[in-house]
Motif scaffolding. Structure first.
Motif, mmCIF file in Angstrom:
data_model
loop_
_atom_site.group_PDB
_atom_site.id
_atom_site.type_symbol
_atom_site.label_atom_id
_atom_site.label_comp_id
_atom_site.label_asym_id
_atom_site.label_seq_id
_atom_site.Cartn_x
_atom_site.Cartn_y
_atom_site.Cartn_z
ATOM 1 N N ASN A 597 0.822 -1.222 0.000
ATOM 2 C CA ASN A 597 0.000 0.000 0.000
ATOM 3 C C ASN A 597 0.850 1.264 0.000
ATOM 4 O O ASN A 597 0.299 2.374 0.005
ATOM 5 C CB ASN A 597 -0.927 0.018 1.212
ATOM 6 C CG ASN A 597 -1.968 -1.088 1.164
ATOM 7 O OD1 ASN A 597 -2.241 -1.640 0.096
ATOM 8 N ND2 ASN A 597 -2.541 -1.418 2.304
ATOM 9 N N TYR A 598 2.156 1.098 0.024
ATOM 10 C CA TYR A 598 3.065 2.257 0.088
ATOM 11 C C TYR A 598 4.065 2.187 -1.065
ATOM 12 O O TYR A 598 4.138 1.186 -1.803
ATOM 13 C CB TYR A 598 3.814 2.275 1.428
ATOM 14 C CG TYR A 598 2.901 2.374 2.628
ATOM 15 C CD1 TYR A 598 2.574 3.615 3.178
ATOM 16 C CD2 TYR A 598 2.361 1.225 3.208
ATOM 17 C CE1 TYR A 598 1.735 3.711 4.275
ATOM 18 C CE2 TYR A 598 1.520 1.310 4.304
ATOM 19 C CZ TYR A 598 1.207 2.551 4.836
ATOM 20 O OH TYR A 598 0.366 2.648 5.925
ATOM 21 N N VAL A 599 4.821 3.265 -1.188
ATOM 22 C CA VAL A 599 5.900 3.282 -2.177
ATOM 23 C C VAL A 599 6.875 2.167 -1.830
ATOM 24 O O VAL A 599 7.290 2.022 -0.681
ATOM 25 C CB VAL A 599 6.621 4.648 -2.187
ATOM 26 C CG1 VAL A 599 7.821 4.611 -3.139
ATOM 27 C CG2 VAL A 599 5.654 5.751 -2.590
ATOM 28 N N ARG A 600 7.240 1.399 -2.839
ATOM 29 C CA ARG A 600 8.128 0.264 -2.608
ATOM 30 C C ARG A 600 9.585 0.725 -2.665
ATOM 31 O O ARG A 600 10.154 0.927 -3.738
ATOM 32 C CB ARG A 600 7.882 -0.818 -3.651
ATOM 33 C CG ARG A 600 6.756 -1.771 -3.301
ATOM 34 C CD ARG A 600 6.959 -2.407 -1.938
ATOM 35 N NE ARG A 600 6.301 -3.688 -1.807
ATOM 36 C CZ ARG A 600 6.499 -4.513 -0.809
ATOM 37 N NH1 ARG A 600 7.352 -4.180 0.154
ATOM 38 N NH2 ARG A 600 5.871 -5.653 -0.745
ATOM 39 N N PHE A 601 10.186 0.895 -1.490
ATOM 40 C CA PHE A 601 11.593 1.278 -1.418
ATOM 41 C C PHE A 601 12.468 0.044 -1.541
ATOM 42 O O PHE A 601 12.021 -1.089 -1.303
ATOM 43 C CB PHE A 601 11.882 2.017 -0.109
ATOM 44 C CG PHE A 601 11.164 3.334 0.002
ATOM 45 C CD1 PHE A 601 11.579 4.429 -0.726
ATOM 46 C CD2 PHE A 601 10.051 3.466 0.830
ATOM 47 C CE1 PHE A 601 10.916 5.648 -0.631
ATOM 48 C CE2 PHE A 601 9.384 4.668 0.938
ATOM 49 C CZ PHE A 601 9.810 5.755 0.199
ATOM 50 N N THR A 602 13.716 0.256 -1.884
ATOM 51 C CA THR A 602 14.627 -0.869 -2.132
ATOM 52 C C THR A 602 15.457 -1.252 -0.923
ATOM 53 O O THR A 602 16.191 -2.245 -0.974
ATOM 54 C CB THR A 602 15.568 -0.536 -3.296
ATOM 55 O OG1 THR A 602 16.293 0.661 -2.994
ATOM 56 C CG2 THR A 602 14.778 -0.343 -4.587
ATOM 57 N N THR A 603 15.402 -0.457 0.162
ATOM 58 C CA THR A 603 16.131 -0.801 1.379
ATOM 59 C C THR A 603 15.176 -0.725 2.562
ATOM 60 O O THR A 603 14.239 0.088 2.583
ATOM 61 C CB THR A 603 17.320 0.142 1.631
ATOM 62 O OG1 THR A 603 16.837 1.459 1.924
ATOM 63 C CG2 THR A 603 18.258 0.169 0.428
ATOM 64 N N MET A 604 15.450 -1.578 3.547
ATOM 65 C CA MET A 604 14.614 -1.580 4.743
ATOM 66 C C MET A 604 14.786 -0.292 5.522
ATOM 67 O O MET A 604 13.847 0.181 6.193
ATOM 68 C CB MET A 604 14.964 -2.791 5.620
ATOM 69 C CG MET A 604 13.986 -3.017 6.756
ATOM 70 S SD MET A 604 12.294 -3.361 6.189
ATOM 71 C CE MET A 604 12.514 -5.015 5.524
ATOM 72 N N GLU A 605 15.952 0.327 5.440
ATOM 73 C CA GLU A 605 16.174 1.604 6.125
ATOM 74 C C GLU A 605 15.210 2.658 5.600
ATOM 75 O O GLU A 605 14.611 3.418 6.380
ATOM 76 C CB GLU A 605 17.627 2.059 5.933
ATOM 77 C CG GLU A 605 17.921 3.391 6.612
ATOM 78 C CD GLU A 605 19.355 3.856 6.403
ATOM 79 O OE1 GLU A 605 19.690 4.966 6.866
ATOM 80 O OE2 GLU A 605 20.131 3.107 5.759
ATOM 81 N N GLU A 606 15.020 2.716 4.282
ATOM 82 C CA GLU A 606 14.105 3.695 3.712
ATOM 83 C C GLU A 606 12.666 3.424 4.154
ATOM 84 O O GLU A 606 11.905 4.359 4.436
ATOM 85 C CB GLU A 606 14.202 3.649 2.182
ATOM 86 C CG GLU A 606 15.509 4.182 1.622
ATOM 87 C CD GLU A 606 15.582 4.031 0.123
ATOM 88 O OE1 GLU A 606 15.587 5.058 -0.576
ATOM 89 O OE2 GLU A 606 15.603 2.863 -0.340
ATOM 90 N N VAL A 607 12.283 2.148 4.193
ATOM 91 C CA VAL A 607 10.918 1.802 4.616
ATOM 92 C C VAL A 607 10.651 2.326 6.022
ATOM 93 O O VAL A 607 9.638 2.981 6.292
ATOM 94 C CB VAL A 607 10.712 0.272 4.552
ATOM 95 C CG1 VAL A 607 9.396 -0.122 5.228
ATOM 96 C CG2 VAL A 607 10.741 -0.221 3.122
#
Length: 783
Positions: A597-607
């Motif tokens: 449901n959110y923008v799919r970031f490529t790192t867990m830190e960004e999430v």
């Protein structure tokens, strides 16, 4: 004169004091016994299997009934039962953990094709029952045949040695006192053997003659004399004979004789030549319920105690005699046929059927007064052939007789029908057994309980060791995780012996991971232990042999086994999904993030930085730390879970690909879970439940661990259309029907197969108040 009077009064005072002390000992023993019984609730299991003879490659189906060991009523104490199938060396060839619900459970085991021919022992027990020893487990003999390893047919049966034992009533042969002595002879096949015999002394004088009455048991009366040696000359049915020494004669002691006087009373005759004026008392209990405690004084070495049989409960009662020093000196058992039983009527709607025809069985259950009962029932229907015989051990005779005796009981149902009182008494004398030590009772020594009852679910046991000192580690918190889409985490804190007990719930795992918080505890080794009992009862299974006539039956049964596996293998392997709670141990989280449901970031830190509002990421000395915004303050370093597995190093979380994660659940407050104190919770669930590529900590132990058994669905074809009836798919089932949950006072239906022959059905079960019973039925299938 005064001196004589004073001496007499002193003697009277001593006698009165001794009598007073003895009188006080009777209620004292009773109170101690009642206290001991109150703290040692026994538990029993009974297992109804679909058959008694199996081929490798077949399924063994079973139903477990759990009852208390006092009233024989259904008991919901344990939630898990353990089932072993042991070979003649007590090596388990099959094992299962079975979920129990309200005192019953069911399951199945696949018989591996590598199993050898032989007689095997199926046993069942709970964790709580392990405290009382293997003699308390349910045990049943089954036979397994491997068609690929059919042994050569045996020739004429050779006569092997006989096991001959003598049992003095009360426990000991006492010089100068008449003793009743029971005899038991068991042949090489494990069954009782007929015999005739005589007792002789060292002068070869014949003092008594005896003969077997039933199942290789008999008895005789003997008054032994001190210093004499007694032997028995015994001749067996095959013409062979032997001479066997009787037990040694005690020079002093007590004898106890029990007889039924025919007026509704039991007469306990007590005698002693060494203490002719002793104060003794008789104590009787039925399955740990006190029934009688009566004091009596011997007169010229003898006394009688009468017990009204209505005082004793149904089943087996234990009668113990104590001397004036409050020591148990004689003991024996008495069997009272139970009146509390269930009468089951099971009947087929027709005596004969064709192939692929519907069979309807009507089942009615009533008590002894004819009132309809609701009961927990199970049913099996199989074909009788050269391998499979009709009849099995029934639940009534097991609960009320066999479970309270030691060793194998041949045809226990005999004692509930036409069995004579004398035959039952011989059984009581030869296979008596006490489940406790009187010394523990009288000294108020509590029983040693090393195993807890599993009242909530399966308990996984492990041991933690300090690798630096090689000693048990005390007070260490450990975590047991079950990798998967369903969050399952359990915690435990080790005791002084380094023992960890993880109280699990609905554990159907194939793999578990056990670890400590390696950021603070990295010097420990954890060993997961097997929950199956490593204690075994005595007894040797008879040698497995076949005759030439059975080899054809083996080959045909092998075809019957292979056809269903070939044409209905997928249906046979179907399991019912267990109904479990899918939420985590923390129940409802405060917030759930579905990452799609959110923008799919490529790192867990960004999430975590961009849209998980409760999280604040910080770095100290090059390592990530997570702070959670609680209601009043920040909480440092939450418990991180990846598919239910704890991750104590936040840097490992940052290395996970967030595209593999489906959701994140947040619990932003302190959470106390067993001994673990968690500074909030972040629970990540991957799409596949495979840890999203996370590498398990090298200090953790990953174990393939079989949890509770998922229930396999019994496959029985339905021929309800003409097309199905005329189907060319072969149906070679010899087990037509197995149902572990039959409705009482109702009907069940199934269909016959392509196999003609005689079929036998068995219904067993128990009512809410312990009324147990079984019933059989028969029908014929013809082409």
């Amino acid at each position: 004169m005064r001196n004589i009077f004073g001496a007499v009064m002193a003697t009277i005072a001593l006698v009165l004091a001794a009598g007073c002390c003895f009188a006080q000992s009777v209620p004292d023993v009773t109170a101690k016994f009642d206290a001991y019984s109150h703290n040692t609730l026994p538990e029993k299991l009974f297992v109804h299997t679909d058959r008694q003879t199996y081929l490798t490659g077949e399924l063994l189906w079973f139903k477990i009934y759990a009852v208390d060991g006092i009233y024989n009523k259904p008991l919901a104490l344990s939630k898990v039962a353990y089932v072993d199938v042991l070979d003649d060396k007590n090596i388990a060839v099959m094992q299962a953990k079975v979920n129990l619900v309200n005192g019953s459970g069911n399951g199945s085991v696949f018989i591996p094709v590598t199993v050898s021919n032989g007689h095997y022992k199926l046993r069942a027990y709970t964790s709580w029952m392990k405290n009382f020893g293997p003699a308390y487990y349910f045990e049943k003999a089954i036979t397994i045949v491997n068609p690929q390893k059919i042994p050569e047919a045996s020739g004429a049966k050779t006569s092997a040695g006989y096991d001959v034992q003598f049992f003095a009533e009360g426990g000991s042969l006492v010089a100068g006192l008449q003793n009743k002595v029971a005899v038991k002879v068991v042949g090489a096949d494990g069954l009782g053997s007929d015999f005739v015999g005589a007792v002789i002394n060292q002068k070869n004088d014949t003092l008594a003659a005896f003969v077997s009455l039933k199942f290789g048991m008999g008895s005789f009366l003997l008054t032994p004399m001190a210093g004499n040696i007694y032997r028995a000359f015994i001749r067996f049915a095959d013409g062979k004979s032997l001479i066997k020494d009787l037990p040694a004669v005690a020079p002093q002691g007590y004898a106890m004789r029990l007889t039924d006087n025919g007026t509704g009373q039991l007469d306990i005759a007590i005698s002693s030549q060494s203490n002719p004026n002793d104060n003794v008392f008789v104590f009787a209990h039925t399955r740990q319920l006190t029934k009688l405690a009566k004091a009596v004084t011997l007169t010229n070495g003898t006394a009688h105690v009468l017990i009204d049989k209505t005082v004793l409960d149904d089943g087996i009662s234990q009668i113990t005699m104590f001397n004036g020093a409050r020591q148990p000196v004689a003991e024996r058992l008495y069997f009272k046929r139970p009146a509390q039983k269930m009468f089951i009527t099971a009947r087929a709607d027709e005596p004969q059927y064709g192939n692929r025809k519907k069979v309807t069985i009507s089942v009615d259950t009533k008590n002894k007064t004819g009132v309809t009962l609701n009961a927990d029932l199970s049913m099996s229907v199989c074909r009788v052939d050269g391998l499979q015989e009709a009849g099995q051990e029934d639940i009534l005779s097991y609960l009320w007789l066999k479970s309270d005796l030691q060793g194998n009981i041949e045809q226990p149902g005999y004692y509930f029908t036409d069995g004579s009182a004398e035959a039952a008494d011989n059984l009581m004398l030869t296979q008596g057994w006490r489940r406790f030590e009187w010394s523990n009772v009288l000294n108020s020594k509590p029983a040693a309980f090393n195993f807890l009852p599993e009242t909530y679910g399966h308990i996984v046991t492990a041991k933690i060791t300090n690798t630096l000192t090689n000693t048990p580690a005390n007070g260490i918190v450990a975590y047991l995780g079950v990798p998967g889409k369903r969050v399952q985490l359990f915690t435990s804190k080790s005791d002084s012996a380094g023992r960890l007990l993880f109280n699990t719930k609905d554990l159907y795992a194939g793999e578990i991971v056990v670890q400590t918080n390696t950021l603070i505890d990295s010097t420990y080794r954890i060993d997961v232990q097997s929950p199956f009992s490593e204690q075994y009862s005595a007894g040797v299974s008879p040698q497995f042999s076949v005759n030439q006539g059975l080899k054809d039956a083996f080959e045909y049964r092998n075809i019957e086994m292979q056809v269903p596996n070939l044409f209905a293998g997928d249906r046979i392997k179907q399991f019912d999904e267990p109904q479990t709670d899918s939420s985590g141990f923390y129940k409802k989280p405060n917030n759930t993030y579905l990452l799609d449901n959110y923008v799919r970031f490529t790192t867990m830190e960004e999430v975590l930085r961009e849209y998980v509002k409760e999280v604040v990421l910080v770095k100290r000395r090059g390592k990530f730390h997570i702070r959670i915004q609680g209601e009043k303050s920040f909480l440092e370093d939450p418990l991180i879970l990846i598919d239910g597995l704890p991750v104590f190093d936040a840097d490992k979380l940052m290395g996970i690909d967030p595209l593999l994660i489906r959701k994140l659940e947040v619990v932003p407050q302190r959470y106390f879970y067993g001994p673990a104190n968690m500074e909030s919770i972040l629970s990540f669930t991957s799409y596949k439940g495979n840890l999203a590529g996370l590498e398990i900590d090298p200090h953790a132990i990953a174990v393939d661990y079989e949890g509770l058994q998922m229930q396999r669905e019994f496959y029985s074809p339905v021929y309800d259309t003409e097309a199905k009836i005329k189907s060319h798919l072969p149906d070679f089932r010899n087990l037509l029907f197995w149902q572990p949950a039959v409705l009482s006072n109702g009907q069940v239906s199934f269909y016959t197969s392509d196999e003609a022959g005689e079929y036998v059905g068995l219904v067993q079960g128990i009512g809410a108040n312990g009324e147990a019973g079984s019933a059989g039925f028969r029908f014929v299938v013809k082409p």
